[in-house]
Design a protein around this motif. Sequence first.
Motif, PDB file in Angstrom:
ATOM      1  N   MET A   1       0.847  -1.191   0.000  1.00  0.00           N
ATOM      2  CA  MET A   1       0.000   0.000   0.000  1.00  0.00           C
ATOM      3  C   MET A   1       0.885   1.244   0.000  1.00  0.00           C
ATOM      4  O   MET A   1       1.730   1.419   0.864  1.00  0.00           O
ATOM      5  N   LYS A   2       0.681   2.121  -0.976  1.00  0.00           N
ATOM      6  CA  LYS A   2       1.511   3.304  -1.081  1.00  0.00           C
ATOM      7  C   LYS A   2       1.004   4.432  -0.188  1.00  0.00           C
ATOM      8  O   LYS A   2      -0.180   4.514   0.130  1.00  0.00           O
ATOM      9  N   THR A   3       1.939   5.307   0.182  1.00  0.00           N
ATOM     10  CA  THR A   3       1.613   6.455   1.034  1.00  0.00           C
ATOM     11  C   THR A   3       1.926   7.740   0.296  1.00  0.00           C
ATOM     12  O   THR A   3       3.006   7.895  -0.281  1.00  0.00           O
ATOM     13  N   ILE A   4       0.978   8.669   0.329  1.00  0.00           N
ATOM     14  CA  ILE A   4       1.146   9.966  -0.311  1.00  0.00           C
ATOM     15  C   ILE A   4       0.992  11.064   0.732  1.00  0.00           C
ATOM     16  O   ILE A   4       0.117  10.984   1.597  1.00  0.00           O
ATOM     17  N   LEU A   5       1.876  12.049   0.673  1.00  0.00           N
ATOM     18  CA  LEU A   5       1.770  13.219   1.544  1.00  0.00           C
ATOM     19  C   LEU A   5       1.434  14.417   0.662  1.00  0.00           C
ATOM     20  O   LEU A   5       2.132  14.687  -0.316  1.00  0.00           O
ATOM     21  N   ILE A   6       0.370  15.112   1.018  1.00  0.00           N
ATOM     22  CA  ILE A   6      -0.117  16.241   0.234  1.00  0.00           C
ATOM     23  C   ILE A   6      -0.124  17.486   1.101  1.00  0.00           C
ATOM     24  O   ILE A   6      -0.671  17.476   2.214  1.00  0.00           O
ATOM     25  N   THR A   7       0.459  18.561   0.620  1.00  0.00           N
ATOM     26  CA  THR A   7       0.435  19.820   1.367  1.00  0.00           C
ATOM     27  C   THR A   7      -0.750  20.666   0.917  1.00  0.00           C
ATOM     28  O   THR A   7      -1.244  20.535  -0.197  1.00  0.00           O
ATOM     29  N   GLY A   8      -1.204  21.525   1.812  1.00  0.00           N
ATOM     30  CA  GLY A   8      -2.294  22.438   1.459  1.00  0.00           C
ATOM     31  C   GLY A   8      -3.636  21.763   1.283  1.00  0.00           C
ATOM     32  O   GLY A   8      -4.329  21.985   0.287  1.00  0.00           O
ATOM     33  N   CYS A   9      -4.039  20.960   2.255  1.00  0.00           N
ATOM     34  CA  CYS A   9      -5.277  20.188   2.135  1.00  0.00           C
ATOM     35  C   CYS A   9      -6.480  20.830   2.824  1.00  0.00           C
ATOM     36  O   CYS A   9      -7.515  20.180   2.993  1.00  0.00           O
ATOM     37  N   SER A  10      -6.374  22.079   3.216  1.00  0.00           N
ATOM     38  CA  SER A  10      -7.490  22.706   3.927  1.00  0.00           C
ATOM     39  C   SER A  10      -8.645  23.070   3.002  1.00  0.00           C
ATOM     40  O   SER A  10      -9.764  23.325   3.463  1.00  0.00           O
ATOM     41  N   SER A  11      -8.376  23.095   1.686  1.00  0.00           N
ATOM     42  CA  SER A  11      -9.437  23.434   0.727  1.00  0.00           C
ATOM     43  C   SER A  11      -8.958  23.096  -0.673  1.00  0.00           C
ATOM     44  O   SER A  11      -7.814  22.671  -0.876  1.00  0.00           O
ATOM     45  N   GLY A  12      -9.833  23.295  -1.642  1.00  0.00           N
ATOM     46  CA  GLY A  12      -9.473  23.246  -3.049  1.00  0.00           C
ATOM     47  C   GLY A  12      -8.811  21.974  -3.536  1.00  0.00           C
ATOM     48  O   GLY A  12      -9.236  20.863  -3.223  1.00  0.00           O
ATOM     49  N   TYR A  13      -7.750  22.162  -4.312  1.00  0.00           N
ATOM     50  CA  TYR A  13      -7.110  21.035  -4.986  1.00  0.00           C
ATOM     51  C   TYR A  13      -6.525  20.022  -4.015  1.00  0.00           C
ATOM     52  O   TYR A  13      -6.634  18.815  -4.222  1.00  0.00           O
ATOM     53  N   GLY A  14      -5.898  20.497  -2.955  1.00  0.00           N
ATOM     54  CA  GLY A  14      -5.294  19.578  -1.997  1.00  0.00           C
ATOM     55  C   GLY A  14      -6.323  18.715  -1.306  1.00  0.00           C
ATOM     56  O   GLY A  14      -6.131  17.504  -1.141  1.00  0.00           O
ATOM     57  N   LEU A  15      -7.425  19.324  -0.906  1.00  0.00           N
ATOM     58  CA  LEU A  15      -8.486  18.585  -0.222  1.00  0.00           C
ATOM     59  C   LEU A  15      -9.078  17.525  -1.132  1.00  0.00           C
ATOM     60  O   LEU A  15      -9.258  16.362  -0.725  1.00  0.00           O
ATOM     61  N   GLU A  16      -9.374  17.881  -2.366  1.00  0.00           N
ATOM     62  CA  GLU A  16      -9.965  16.927  -3.307  1.00  0.00           C
ATOM     63  C   GLU A  16      -8.984  15.818  -3.659  1.00  0.00           C
ATOM     64  O   GLU A  16      -9.370  14.652  -3.815  1.00  0.00           O
ATOM     65  N   THR A  17      -7.707  16.156  -3.756  1.00  0.00           N
ATOM     66  CA  THR A  17      -6.695  15.142  -4.057  1.00  0.00           C
ATOM     67  C   THR A  17      -6.569  14.148  -2.909  1.00  0.00           C
ATOM     68  O   THR A  17      -6.460  12.933  -3.124  1.00  0.00           O
ATOM     69  N   ALA A  18      -6.594  14.645  -1.680  1.00  0.00           N
ATOM     70  CA  ALA A  18      -6.535  13.754  -0.515  1.00  0.00           C
ATOM     71  C   ALA A  18      -7.718  12.800  -0.516  1.00  0.00           C
ATOM     72  O   ALA A  18      -7.566  11.594  -0.264  1.00  0.00           O
ATOM     73  N   ARG A  19      -8.889  13.313  -0.807  1.00  0.00           N
ATOM     74  CA  ARG A  19     -10.091  12.470  -0.835  1.00  0.00           C
ATOM     75  C   ARG A  19     -10.006  11.398  -1.921  1.00  0.00           C
ATOM     76  O   ARG A  19     -10.354  10.238  -1.702  1.00  0.00           O
ATOM     77  N   LEU A  20      -9.521  11.792  -3.110  1.00  0.00           N
ATOM     78  CA  LEU A  20      -9.443  10.837  -4.211  1.00  0.00           C
ATOM     79  C   LEU A  20      -8.474   9.705  -3.902  1.00  0.00           C
ATOM     80  O   LEU A  20      -8.812   8.519  -4.088  1.00  0.00           O
ATOM     81  N   PHE A  21      -7.289  10.024  -3.435  1.00  0.00           N
ATOM     82  CA  PHE A  21      -6.307   8.973  -3.159  1.00  0.00           C
ATOM     83  C   PHE A  21      -6.776   8.068  -2.020  1.00  0.00           C
ATOM     84  O   PHE A  21      -6.531   6.858  -2.036  1.00  0.00           O
ATOM     85  N   HIS A  22      -7.455   8.651  -1.051  1.00  0.00           N
ATOM     86  CA  HIS A  22      -7.990   7.830   0.034  1.00  0.00           C
ATOM     87  C   HIS A  22      -9.052   6.864  -0.495  1.00  0.00           C
ATOM     88  O   HIS A  22      -9.086   5.681  -0.132  1.00  0.00           O
ATOM     89  N   GLN A  23      -9.915   7.354  -1.359  1.00  0.00           N
ATOM     90  CA  GLN A  23     -10.954   6.509  -1.951  1.00  0.00           C
ATOM     91  C   GLN A  23     -10.352   5.380  -2.775  1.00  0.00           C
ATOM     92  O   GLN A  23     -10.934   4.294  -2.875  1.00  0.00           O
ATOM     93  N   GLN A  24      -9.173   5.641  -3.339  1.00  0.00           N
ATOM     94  CA  GLN A  24      -8.517   4.640  -4.181  1.00  0.00           C
ATOM     95  C   GLN A  24      -7.650   3.663  -3.386  1.00  0.00           C
ATOM     96  O   GLN A  24      -6.939   2.846  -3.960  1.00  0.00           O
ATOM     97  N   GLY A  25      -7.716   3.767  -2.069  1.00  0.00           N
ATOM     98  CA  GLY A  25      -7.048   2.780  -1.232  1.00  0.00           C
ATOM     99  C   GLY A  25      -5.643   3.118  -0.782  1.00  0.00           C
ATOM    100  O   GLY A  25      -4.969   2.294  -0.161  1.00  0.00           O
ATOM    101  N   TRP A  26      -5.181   4.325  -1.074  1.00  0.00           N
ATOM    102  CA  TRP A  26      -3.847   4.724  -0.629  1.00  0.00           C
ATOM    103  C   TRP A  26      -3.878   5.148   0.834  1.00  0.00           C
ATOM    104  O   TRP A  26      -4.925   5.505   1.365  1.00  0.00           O
ATOM    105  N   GLN A  27      -2.702   5.112   1.465  1.00  0.00           N
ATOM    106  CA  GLN A  27      -2.534   5.766   2.754  1.00  0.00           C
ATOM    107  C   GLN A  27      -2.235   7.236   2.479  1.00  0.00           C
ATOM    108  O   GLN A  27      -1.331   7.545   1.694  1.00  0.00           O
ATOM    109  N   VAL A  28      -2.994   8.113   3.113  1.00  0.00           N
ATOM    110  CA  VAL A  28      -2.887   9.539   2.820  1.00  0.00           C
ATOM    111  C   VAL A  28      -2.476  10.308   4.074  1.00  0.00           C
ATOM    112  O   VAL A  28      -3.066  10.148   5.142  1.00  0.00           O
TER     113      VAL A  28
END
Length: 245
Positions: free
Chosen positions: A1-28
């Motif tokens: 299982m891969k792990t991704i670290l995303i900066t700037g997740c309080s809104s916008g692109y970062g928030l949506e990216t965190a949600r997508l990778f989590h839905q796809q089974g990644w560790q976020v």
Amino acid sequence: MKTILITGCSSGYGLETARLFHQQGWQVVATMRTPDPVVLAPAERLRIVALDVTRADSIGQALALAGPIDVLVNNAGIGLFGAFEATPMATVRDIFETNTFGTMAMTQAVVPQFRARRSGLVINVTSSATLAPFPLVAAYTASKTAVEGFTESLALELAEFGVRVKLIEPGYGPTTRFASNGAQRMQGLLPEAYMPLAQSIFATLGQSSAVTTEAAVAEAVWRAANDAGETLRYPAGEDAVELAG
């Protein structure tokens, strides 16, 4: 299982990216300056970590909490719209501190683990403003263009160690908090002489049907993270794709 670290997740692109990778089974590992469970709540495979990319101590603490990661997404950034003539240099430096130096500092902190492991991916989020000139965003565009040059060179530098570096170039996102997040910073940056130009730009943006959504950017990050090829740039959003073409 891969792990991704995303900066700037309080809104916008970062928030949506965190949600997508989590839905796809990644560790976020979703980071933001001030964690807010209302915006994004911790869950299985989803950790929320405080991070200010302008502070070395905050970067160190966040990475210690995150542990080993496979992908770093440098998304944290601040916007600026206004006449360069009226923009204090202190404000310009603030923009670069987050958009440019924050990206570089995060990357520098993560590269050692990637190099030692001979694998890993850095994804830097810039802007379609780097694809074509746009008025009244000179300082902002400069900060993002610097990241583009940094990324191009770094991709060649790290290829020797099996580490990849990629760029996401979002277009105009009217549903993001670009304007509201920078409202205080932008006060006084549109002198009367520049108002006709600003009004024409706002009118043009309001009429355009080709815009960028948070989902489009998240999907571009997803493609980049799962693309083992040598593609460097991923325009995100209908307008950005048109500009890139």
